[in-house]
Motif scaffolding. Structure first.
Motif, short mmCIF file in Angstrom:
data_model
loop_
_atom_site.label_atom_id
_atom_site.label_comp_id
_atom_site.label_asym_id
_atom_site.label_seq_id
_atom_site.Cartn_x
_atom_site.Cartn_y
_atom_site.Cartn_z
N PRO A 8 40.08 -36.36 -2.07
CA PRO A 8 40.75 -36.11 -3.25
C PRO A 8 42.47 -36.74 -3.10
CG PRO A 8 39.81 -33.95 -2.49
CD PRO A 8 39.50 -35.12 -1.16
N THR A 64 35.91 -40.67 1.38
CA THR A 64 36.79 -40.77 0.10
C THR A 64 37.17 -39.40 0.12
OG1 THR A 64 35.41 -42.48 -0.84
CG2 THR A 64 36.46 -40.94 -2.51
N GLU A 111 40.30 -40.58 -4.37
CA GLU A 111 39.61 -40.58 -5.56
C GLU A 111 40.19 -40.82 -6.64
OE1 GLU A 111 38.33 -36.36 -5.69
OE2 GLU A 111 36.61 -36.66 -4.49
N ASP A 112 41.52 -40.74 -6.83
CA ASP A 112 42.25 -41.50 -8.09
C ASP A 112 43.27 -42.28 -7.42
OD1 ASP A 112 41.15 -39.23 -9.70
OD2 ASP A 112 42.92 -37.81 -9.21
#
Length: 194
Positions: free
Chosen positions: A169, A167, A143-144
């Motif tokens: 975290p 997807t 995600e990041d």
């Protein structure tokens, strides 16, 4: 007489010393050679953490993952041929060499890997490579992680046709972070079990 210290700038002497060996051949800490020397592993870890924060998007790296990466990637600086030559030259020239200890480290990778690439692919070339992939693909995105626009993501997805896509975290190194690696592992295992 110059005094050469092993702990300059932001953890690496390459920030402020251009040539500790004298002359133009470069040496430990030389910008030309790209060797950065850190006074200890902790300083190298701090720099690695800062590097992750400088990447585009909301990238981050846990202390544990940074330490594991650094510990695998460094060698004692004093043991490198570059260090032996530079320190020997500096001493022979009467320079005061301070700050290098048995704890000083440098990264073992070839510093040329950080040079600008001689070859960049165009979007069309990348698309052609992706379009030629014939095996099942597992695409797991943090995600990041590295920021990709929706156009790029749609293009990659349509060309690779992932058999498994998720997807999760995490950031760019979510496969290495203690808080996120297990979810990545489970997704890879699920893909391989198909």
């Amino acid at each position: 007489n110059r005094t050469i210290y092993g702990d300059h700038g932001k953890g690496g002497i390459g920030d402020s010393v251009s040539d500790i060996g004298g002359g133009s051949g470069g040496g430990a800490g030389s910008k030309a050679k790209g060797v950065r020397v850190y006074s200890n592993i902790d300083d190298a870890v701090k720099v690695r953490l800062a590097t992750a924060r400088l990447a585009p998007g909301k990238q981050w790296l846990s202390d544990e993952a940074a330490r594991a990466m650094v510990e695998r990637a460094v060698v004692p600086y004093i043991s490198t041929p570059a260090a032996q030559m530079a320190l020997s030259s500096a001493r022979a020239a009467g320079e005061n060499v301070q700050g290098f200890t048995d704890e000083s480290v440098c990264f073992r990778h070839d510093p040329r890997l950080q040079w600008p690439s001689l070859q960049y692919f165009t979007r069309e070339q990348v698309d052609a490579i992706f379009d030629d992939v014939q095996c099942p693909v597992c695409l797991i995105i943090g995600e990041d992680g590295w920021p990709f626009g929706s156009r790029e993501r749609e293009s990659v997805t349509s060309l690779l046709k992932p058999a498994h896509m998720k997807t999760l975290p995490g950031s760019h190194h979510f496969h290495a972070d203690n808080d996120t690696f297990e979810a990545v592992f489970c997704e890879v295992a699920a893909f391989l079990e198909r």
